[in-house]
Design an enzyme around this catalytic site. Sequence first.
Site, PDB file in Angstrom:
ATOM      1  N   HIS A 232      18.745  -2.230 -19.518  1.00  5.00           N
ATOM      2  CA  HIS A 232      18.537  -1.662 -18.193  1.00  5.00           C
ATOM      3  C   HIS A 232      17.088  -1.739 -17.738  1.00  5.00           C
ATOM      4  O   HIS A 232      16.833  -2.094 -16.572  1.00  5.00           O
ATOM      5  CB  HIS A 232      19.043  -0.227 -18.101  1.00  5.00           C
ATOM      6  CG  HIS A 232      19.131   0.231 -16.673  1.00  5.00           C
ATOM      7  ND1 HIS A 232      20.157  -0.139 -15.841  1.00  5.00           N
ATOM      8  CD2 HIS A 232      18.298   0.966 -15.914  1.00  5.00           C
ATOM      9  CE1 HIS A 232      19.970   0.366 -14.636  1.00  5.00           C
ATOM     10  NE2 HIS A 232      18.833   1.035 -14.652  1.00  5.00           N
ATOM     11  N   TYR A 236      14.514  -3.505 -14.157  1.00  5.69           N
ATOM     12  CA  TYR A 236      13.302  -3.067 -13.481  1.00  5.69           C
ATOM     13  C   TYR A 236      12.133  -4.003 -13.758  1.00  5.69           C
ATOM     14  O   TYR A 236      11.199  -4.070 -12.957  1.00  5.69           O
ATOM     15  CB  TYR A 236      12.996  -1.617 -13.856  1.00  5.69           C
ATOM     16  CG  TYR A 236      13.952  -0.711 -13.149  1.00  5.69           C
ATOM     17  CD1 TYR A 236      13.689  -0.271 -11.861  1.00  5.69           C
ATOM     18  CD2 TYR A 236      15.176  -0.354 -13.725  1.00  5.69           C
ATOM     19  CE1 TYR A 236      14.598   0.512 -11.171  1.00  5.69           C
ATOM     20  CE2 TYR A 236      16.092   0.424 -13.047  1.00  5.69           C
ATOM     21  CZ  TYR A 236      15.796   0.851 -11.773  1.00  5.69           C
ATOM     22  OH  TYR A 236      16.703   1.609 -11.081  1.00  5.69           O
ATOM     23  N   HIS A 383      27.825  -6.387  -8.477  1.00  7.60           N
ATOM     24  CA  HIS A 383      26.645  -5.518  -8.367  1.00  7.60           C
ATOM     25  C   HIS A 383      25.405  -6.222  -8.886  1.00  7.60           C
ATOM     26  O   HIS A 383      24.335  -6.193  -8.260  1.00  7.60           O
ATOM     27  CB  HIS A 383      26.892  -4.227  -9.152  1.00  7.60           C
ATOM     28  CG  HIS A 383      25.644  -3.427  -9.397  1.00  7.60           C
ATOM     29  ND1 HIS A 383      25.022  -2.706  -8.406  1.00  7.60           N
ATOM     30  CD2 HIS A 383      24.897  -3.251 -10.519  1.00  7.60           C
ATOM     31  CE1 HIS A 383      23.949  -2.109  -8.899  1.00  7.60           C
ATOM     32  NE2 HIS A 383      23.851  -2.431 -10.176  1.00  7.60           N
ATOM     33  N   PHE A 384      25.535  -6.877 -10.006  1.00  2.00           N
ATOM     34  CA  PHE A 384      24.434  -7.595 -10.624  1.00  2.00           C
ATOM     35  C   PHE A 384      23.887  -8.672  -9.682  1.00  2.00           C
ATOM     36  O   PHE A 384      22.668  -8.851  -9.553  1.00  2.00           O
ATOM     37  CB  PHE A 384      24.935  -8.220 -11.927  1.00  2.00           C
ATOM     38  CG  PHE A 384      23.887  -8.887 -12.758  1.00  2.00           C
ATOM     39  CD1 PHE A 384      23.124  -8.147 -13.642  1.00  2.00           C
ATOM     40  CD2 PHE A 384      23.677 -10.248 -12.672  1.00  2.00           C
ATOM     41  CE1 PHE A 384      22.158  -8.761 -14.426  1.00  2.00           C
ATOM     42  CE2 PHE A 384      22.723 -10.871 -13.456  1.00  2.00           C
ATOM     43  CZ  PHE A 384      21.953 -10.122 -14.328  1.00  2.00           C
ATOM     44  N   HIS A 385      24.790  -9.363  -8.988  1.00  2.00           N
ATOM     45  CA  HIS A 385      24.356 -10.451  -8.126  1.00  2.00           C
ATOM     46  C   HIS A 385      23.677  -9.964  -6.853  1.00  2.00           C
ATOM     47  O   HIS A 385      22.761 -10.628  -6.356  1.00  2.00           O
ATOM     48  CB  HIS A 385      25.539 -11.366  -7.798  1.00  2.00           C
ATOM     49  CG  HIS A 385      25.837 -12.357  -8.875  1.00  2.00           C
ATOM     50  ND1 HIS A 385      26.559 -12.039 -10.008  1.00  2.00           N
ATOM     51  CD2 HIS A 385      25.486 -13.665  -9.011  1.00  2.00           C
ATOM     52  CE1 HIS A 385      26.649 -13.111 -10.791  1.00  2.00           C
ATOM     53  NE2 HIS A 385      26.016 -14.106 -10.206  1.00  2.00           N
ATOM     54  N   ARG A 448      35.826  -8.987 -15.886  1.00  2.00           N
ATOM     55  CA  ARG A 448      34.688  -9.898 -15.857  1.00  2.00           C
ATOM     56  C   ARG A 448      34.720 -10.771 -17.114  1.00  2.00           C
ATOM     57  O   ARG A 448      35.514 -10.551 -18.020  1.00  2.00           O
ATOM     58  CB  ARG A 448      33.374  -9.105 -15.810  1.00  2.00           C
ATOM     59  CG  ARG A 448      33.165  -8.188 -16.994  1.00  2.00           C
ATOM     60  CD  ARG A 448      31.991  -7.259 -16.859  1.00  2.00           C
ATOM     61  NE  ARG A 448      30.716  -7.962 -16.737  1.00  2.00           N
ATOM     62  CZ  ARG A 448      29.533  -7.396 -17.017  1.00  2.00           C
ATOM     63  NH1 ARG A 448      29.488  -6.141 -17.427  1.00  2.00           N
ATOM     64  NH2 ARG A 448      28.417  -8.075 -16.882  1.00  2.00           N
ATOM     65  N   ARG A 449      33.873 -11.795 -17.129  1.00  2.00           N
ATOM     66  CA  ARG A 449      33.672 -12.668 -18.293  1.00  2.00           C
ATOM     67  C   ARG A 449      34.913 -13.479 -18.672  1.00  2.00           C
ATOM     68  O   ARG A 449      35.007 -13.944 -19.802  1.00  2.00           O
ATOM     69  CB  ARG A 449      33.235 -11.861 -19.529  1.00  2.00           C
ATOM     70  CG  ARG A 449      31.987 -10.998 -19.382  1.00  2.00           C
ATOM     71  CD  ARG A 449      31.593 -10.460 -20.751  1.00  2.00           C
ATOM     72  NE  ARG A 449      30.442  -9.576 -20.713  1.00  2.00           N
ATOM     73  CZ  ARG A 449      30.519  -8.255 -20.738  1.00  2.00           C
ATOM     74  NH1 ARG A 449      31.698  -7.659 -20.791  1.00  2.00           N
ATOM     75  NH2 ARG A 449      29.426  -7.521 -20.717  1.00  2.00           N
TER      76      ARG A 449
END
Length: 557
Positions: A232, A236, A383-385, A448-449
């Site tokens: 995580h 950042y 969300h990641f993208h 996912r994946r």
Amino acid sequence: MVIARKIDDTLPHVPVQRSAATLSLAYVWVAYIAFGLAAVAGMVQGMVRGGIMELPSWTNYYQILTAHGVLMALIFTTYFIVGFIFSGVARTTGGSLHGAALKFGWAGWILMTLGTLMAVVTILLNEASVLYTFYAPLKASPYFYIGSALLVVGSWLAGFGVFASYRKWKRENKGKTSPLFLYMGVTTYILWITATIPVAVEVLFQLIPWSLGLVPTINVMLSRTLFWFFGHPLVYFWLLPAYMAWYVCLPRIIGGHIFSDSLSRLAFICLLLFSIPVGFHHQLMEPGISPAWKMIHVTLTLIVVIPSLMTAFSMFAIFETTGRKKGGVGLFGWFKKLPWTDVRFFAPFVGMLFFIPGGAGGIINASNQINAVVHNTIWVTGHFHITVGAAVALTFFGVTFWLIPALTGRKLTKTANRMAMVQTVFWAVGMFLMSLAMHTMGLQGAPRRTDYTTYMDHPLALGWMDYQRLMAFGGGLLFVSAILLILILLYLTFYAPKGNTEYPIAETETTQEVPKILERWPVWIGLVAFLIILAYGYPILQQIQHQAPGSPPFVTW
């Protein structure tokens, strides 16, 4: 010597010397080579999952997925961030990097590149199809883990170069407040080095001996805890350099000033404190971690909203004050005065807009009950993208359009600017469509994946297929955008007209006193250590003392 324009007519001309520019460009261009390869893998991956194409027999979906994740999420971002920070440190400390910083910078580049090549070769040989999270008990080649370790250690050396520049500046400017960009660079590297220590421990003491067969089993829970200790804060590490561009560079591009030096530094300190001890919110569905410890991590995760809101307030205060000084009247008249046709502003601004739903999705992911709905679905990928793939990537693109000309002594021409605007729109639309499809499928339970499958023609899975194709279409737009981006950058590096391009560093409109406590690093590093011990000390001790039976390695491809 490559010359950058002065940031103010009353200030002396500050150059970015060739030695510093060459080092930064070496990092930036490796970043974009990795980006290009990752874009190809991403397009293929989207088309396969959408059922539009089938892979040849000599490769497989998870190999392509691993290549995309490693090259885009780890290699592209890390190299670009290091190159950007080195250039900004040189720009704000007199235009050059002194000997120690250059030596650390080149040593880091060599080590990182060696590690990258080792990891990429193992992926291409299909000996490391473990995705970028490299979760145990899936086992990659030991050379993949060794390469990953070299990448991390090389990035540490680059960080030592930034620390050396900061120390030299403070020694030569006793009692003065450090330049804001330099301060933010130091904060970013403190976060990065702190966050990568546990994953280095995982790789060196768990994964490498296990993959070499020196130990028969691995403590899976401990390995995942150490990874998410890193995983995580990694987000950042991607985000802080984008914030650096927003806080320090963007105001100058639009003709404004930094809103508050102290608030900017405080936001970075808050992000340093609250973004590290939060990893258990990625493990809310895993056994072996008590609900109380998960709750502590969820609380700290939600507190990260505060510096994010501080950033949003600062940026829109800059936009409004600048727009009104340019003649904007009425409630939103200032909005029209912003330079919407300048891609150096437009691309990061679009990234900021993506970060709004991205931040809202992050709150959902970190909330125990709601996370149970979307956990391990393709919602998380969406969300990641929109956070990294849109907010961060678009900001990096916007930075690159002025960074490369500033370091090569060339100009961002009007034609290149127009093409960059088109590239930005293609990327934004493609990412919007792809992430929208991912979020929608995730709410319907699509995992996912996973490779293309209809789950034996199950009606629910067949209902996902239109969204799968929409996702592939969005991926196609992203690929076109990626090709256009690489062509623009090649032009800016080698063919654009010679000239002086500004390296935009803004300042406050008036002299502002900055509390000295903000540069008392022992205080902040001590608080980081306290929060880490509070959040991880006892749970990790329990995982070591009362570990479940270890797992042997698995190779499923």
